[in-house]
Design a protein around this motif. Structure first.
Motif, mmCIF file in Angstrom:
data_model
loop_
_atom_site.group_PDB
_atom_site.id
_atom_site.type_symbol
_atom_site.label_atom_id
_atom_site.label_comp_id
_atom_site.label_asym_id
_atom_site.label_seq_id
_atom_site.Cartn_x
_atom_site.Cartn_y
_atom_site.Cartn_z
ATOM 1 N N GLU A 191 24.280 40.867 43.945
ATOM 2 C CA GLU A 191 25.233 39.768 44.144
ATOM 3 C C GLU A 191 25.398 38.942 42.867
ATOM 4 O O GLU A 191 26.522 38.591 42.477
ATOM 5 N N VAL A 192 24.287 38.638 42.210
ATOM 6 C CA VAL A 192 24.352 37.868 40.962
ATOM 7 C C VAL A 192 25.070 38.675 39.877
ATOM 8 O O VAL A 192 25.876 38.140 39.110
ATOM 9 N N TRP A 193 24.792 39.967 39.828
ATOM 10 C CA TRP A 193 25.435 40.829 38.837
ATOM 11 C C TRP A 193 26.953 40.852 39.019
ATOM 12 O O TRP A 193 27.708 40.739 38.045
ATOM 13 N N ALA A 194 27.405 40.982 40.259
ATOM 14 C CA ALA A 194 28.843 40.999 40.534
ATOM 15 C C ALA A 194 29.482 39.667 40.141
ATOM 16 O O ALA A 194 30.600 39.626 39.610
ATOM 17 N N HIS A 195 28.770 38.567 40.390
ATOM 18 C CA HIS A 195 29.278 37.238 40.035
ATOM 19 C C HIS A 195 29.423 37.101 38.520
ATOM 20 O O HIS A 195 30.454 36.616 38.026
ATOM 21 N N LEU A 196 28.420 37.539 37.782
ATOM 22 C CA LEU A 196 28.466 37.435 36.323
ATOM 23 C C LEU A 196 29.530 38.363 35.733
ATOM 24 O O LEU A 196 30.234 37.995 34.784
ATOM 25 N N ALA A 197 29.650 39.554 36.297
ATOM 26 C CA ALA A 197 30.665 40.494 35.808
ATOM 27 C C ALA A 197 32.066 39.921 35.999
ATOM 28 O O ALA A 197 32.947 40.100 35.144
ATOM 29 N N LYS A 198 32.272 39.211 37.099
ATOM 30 C CA LYS A 198 33.573 38.580 37.353
ATOM 31 C C LYS A 198 33.840 37.471 36.343
ATOM 32 O O LYS A 198 34.977 37.297 35.879
ATOM 33 N N LYS A 199 32.805 36.715 35.984
ATOM 34 C CA LYS A 199 32.961 35.660 34.983
ATOM 35 C C LYS A 199 33.337 36.247 33.622
ATOM 36 O O LYS A 199 34.204 35.724 32.915
ATOM 37 N N VAL A 200 32.676 37.329 33.249
ATOM 38 C CA VAL A 200 32.969 37.979 31.970
ATOM 39 C C VAL A 200 34.408 38.488 31.958
ATOM 40 O O VAL A 200 35.136 38.319 30.970
ATOM 41 N N ASP A 201 34.826 39.088 33.049
ATOM 42 C CA ASP A 201 36.190 39.601 33.128
ATOM 43 C C ASP A 201 37.208 38.469 33.018
ATOM 44 O O ASP A 201 38.251 38.614 32.370
ATOM 45 N N GLY A 202 36.904 37.323 33.629
ATOM 46 C CA GLY A 202 37.811 36.181 33.544
ATOM 47 C C GLY A 202 37.937 35.651 32.125
ATOM 48 O O GLY A 202 39.039 35.319 31.666
ATOM 49 N N LEU A 203 36.820 35.568 31.414
ATOM 50 C CA LEU A 203 36.862 35.117 30.022
ATOM 51 C C LEU A 203 37.610 36.118 29.146
ATOM 52 O O LEU A 203 38.326 35.734 28.213
ATOM 53 N N ASP A 204 37.451 37.386 29.450
ATOM 54 C CA ASP A 204 38.168 38.421 28.704
ATOM 55 C C ASP A 204 39.676 38.248 28.873
ATOM 56 O O ASP A 204 40.445 38.327 27.904
ATOM 57 N N ARG A 205 40.109 38.003 30.090
ATOM 58 C CA ARG A 205 41.538 37.797 30.344
ATOM 59 C C ARG A 205 42.055 36.564 29.607
ATOM 60 O O ARG A 205 43.165 36.567 29.069
ATOM 61 N N THR A 206 41.252 35.512 29.576
ATOM 62 C CA THR A 206 41.651 34.294 28.861
ATOM 63 C C THR A 206 41.811 34.563 27.370
ATOM 64 O O THR A 206 42.772 34.105 26.739
ATOM 65 N N ALA A 207 40.870 35.316 26.808
ATOM 66 C CA ALA A 207 40.919 35.612 25.377
ATOM 67 C C ALA A 207 42.114 36.492 25.023
ATOM 68 O O ALA A 207 42.731 36.327 23.960
ATOM 69 N N LEU A 208 42.465 37.406 25.905
ATOM 70 C CA LEU A 208 43.532 38.366 25.601
ATOM 71 C C LEU A 208 44.934 37.819 25.861
ATOM 72 O O LEU A 208 45.914 38.398 25.384
ATOM 73 N N ARG A 209 45.044 36.720 26.598
ATOM 74 C CA ARG A 209 46.367 36.255 27.026
ATOM 75 C C ARG A 209 47.333 36.019 25.860
ATOM 76 O O ARG A 209 48.447 36.560 25.868
ATOM 77 N N PRO A 210 46.990 35.218 24.838
ATOM 78 C CA PRO A 210 47.959 35.002 23.748
ATOM 79 C C PRO A 210 48.244 36.266 22.947
ATOM 80 O O PRO A 210 49.363 36.461 22.463
ATOM 81 N N VAL A 211 47.239 37.123 22.806
ATOM 82 C CA VAL A 211 47.452 38.383 22.088
ATOM 83 C C VAL A 211 48.393 39.283 22.878
ATOM 84 O O VAL A 211 49.282 39.933 22.318
ATOM 85 N N ALA A 212 48.220 39.309 24.196
ATOM 86 C CA ALA A 212 49.081 40.135 25.044
ATOM 87 C C ALA A 212 50.537 39.678 24.967
ATOM 88 O O ALA A 212 51.456 40.502 25.023
ATOM 89 N N GLU A 213 50.759 38.377 24.820
ATOM 90 C CA GLU A 213 52.129 37.868 24.711
ATOM 91 C C GLU A 213 52.797 38.374 23.437
ATOM 92 O O GLU A 213 53.976 38.759 23.446
ATOM 93 N N VAL A 214 52.049 38.387 22.335
ATOM 94 C CA VAL A 214 52.601 38.899 21.083
ATOM 95 C C VAL A 214 52.859 40.399 21.187
ATOM 96 O O VAL A 214 53.903 40.902 20.759
ATOM 97 N N VAL A 215 51.910 41.118 21.767
ATOM 98 C CA VAL A 215 52.067 42.568 21.923
ATOM 99 C C VAL A 215 53.283 42.884 22.784
ATOM 100 O O VAL A 215 54.073 43.780 22.466
ATOM 101 N N GLU A 216 53.456 42.139 23.863
ATOM 102 C CA GLU A 216 54.603 42.371 24.738
ATOM 103 C C GLU A 216 55.911 42.123 23.999
ATOM 104 O O GLU A 216 56.889 42.860 24.172
#
Length: 241
Positions: A191-216
């Motif tokens: 349960e803790v692992w799934a929670h942490l993995a979700k947090k990492v994925d959320g931060l990844d999406r935040t980091a990629l958002r401005p780059v994805a806009e330029v790529v698009e």
């Protein structure tokens, strides 16, 4: 530099390709540049004391002469110009992120990721995890699980598999010195692992958002040859003529 995805663009914007000698020669030929040493001499017509014209031969500058001048190199090509412009747009997008998020993204995608990037990324995941209600023993293990979650996510986005429970337990053992039985994973850690993995994925999406806009924006332009400089001089979002 090919634009495929935000993750690939982040990596390639910090990585400078080196074309082959033949590829650069072809680029220079296409641009009409001519280089070479020639015969290595210059003939100048002068007048002597009697007013008669005489020819004088002087040695011209050769490669290796101690002369301060800008010489064309392998970086002077349309491909390199396109790469530098696209990379600049991507790096400008990365620079809009908060500094800790930049470090998080650099650890996942930069070809020159450092331990400092990992350390800051680990701190971000842990501080945003919200696992304060765990016991001291559980929190100690969860702290290192956060580190494993980042490494697992990096493996996934690089085309690999998620860290197995046994691998995560080994990471915790190496840092806590306590024996951790993987057979208790589902009961104590899943349960803790799934929670942490979700947090990492959320931060990844935040980091990629401005780059994805330029790529698009770049991908929305009409498809042109990778050697066509016009594709890259248009600003992101500008419509193709």
């Amino acid at each position: 530099m090919r634009i495929i995805s935000a993750r690939q663009a982040w990596h390639d914007s910090l990585h400078h390709n080196r074309d082959s000698v033949l590829a650069v020669a072809a680029q220079k030929a296409e641009l009409g540049r001519k280089h070479g040493t020639g015969e290595g001499k210059v003939i100048v017509m002068l007048e002597d004391h009697d007013g008669q014209q005489v020819a004088r031969t002087y040695k011209s500058r050769q490669k290796g002469d101690n002369v301060h001048e800008t010489r064309p190199g392998r970086r002077l090509s349309t491909d390199q110009c396109a790469h530098m412009l696209a990379a600049g747009l991507i790096m400008q997008a990365i620079d809009t992120l908060p500094k800790p998020v930049q470090h998080f993204g650099h650890y996942l995608y930069s070809p020159t990721a450092t331990f400092n990037d990992l350390s800051i990324a680990h701190g971000m995941v842990w501080l945003s995890s919200g696992l304060d209600k765990l016991t001291d023993k559980q929190r100690c293990r969860a702290y290192w699980m956060a580190l494993a979650a980042i490494q697992s996510h990096k493996r996934i986005v690089s085309g690999g598999e998620e860290l197995a429970p046994g691998e995560v337990c080994m990471i915790m053992e190496e840092r806590t010195g306590c024996r951790i039985n993987p057979s208790n994973w589902a009961r104590d850690y899943a349960e803790v692992w799934a929670h942490l993995a979700k947090k990492v994925d959320g931060l990844d999406r935040t980091a990629l958002r401005p780059v994805a806009e330029v790529v698009e924006s770049l991908l929305s332009a009409e498809e042109l040859s990778s050697n066509d400089y016009d594709r890259w001089i248009r600003q992101p979002g500008e419509k193709a003529a």
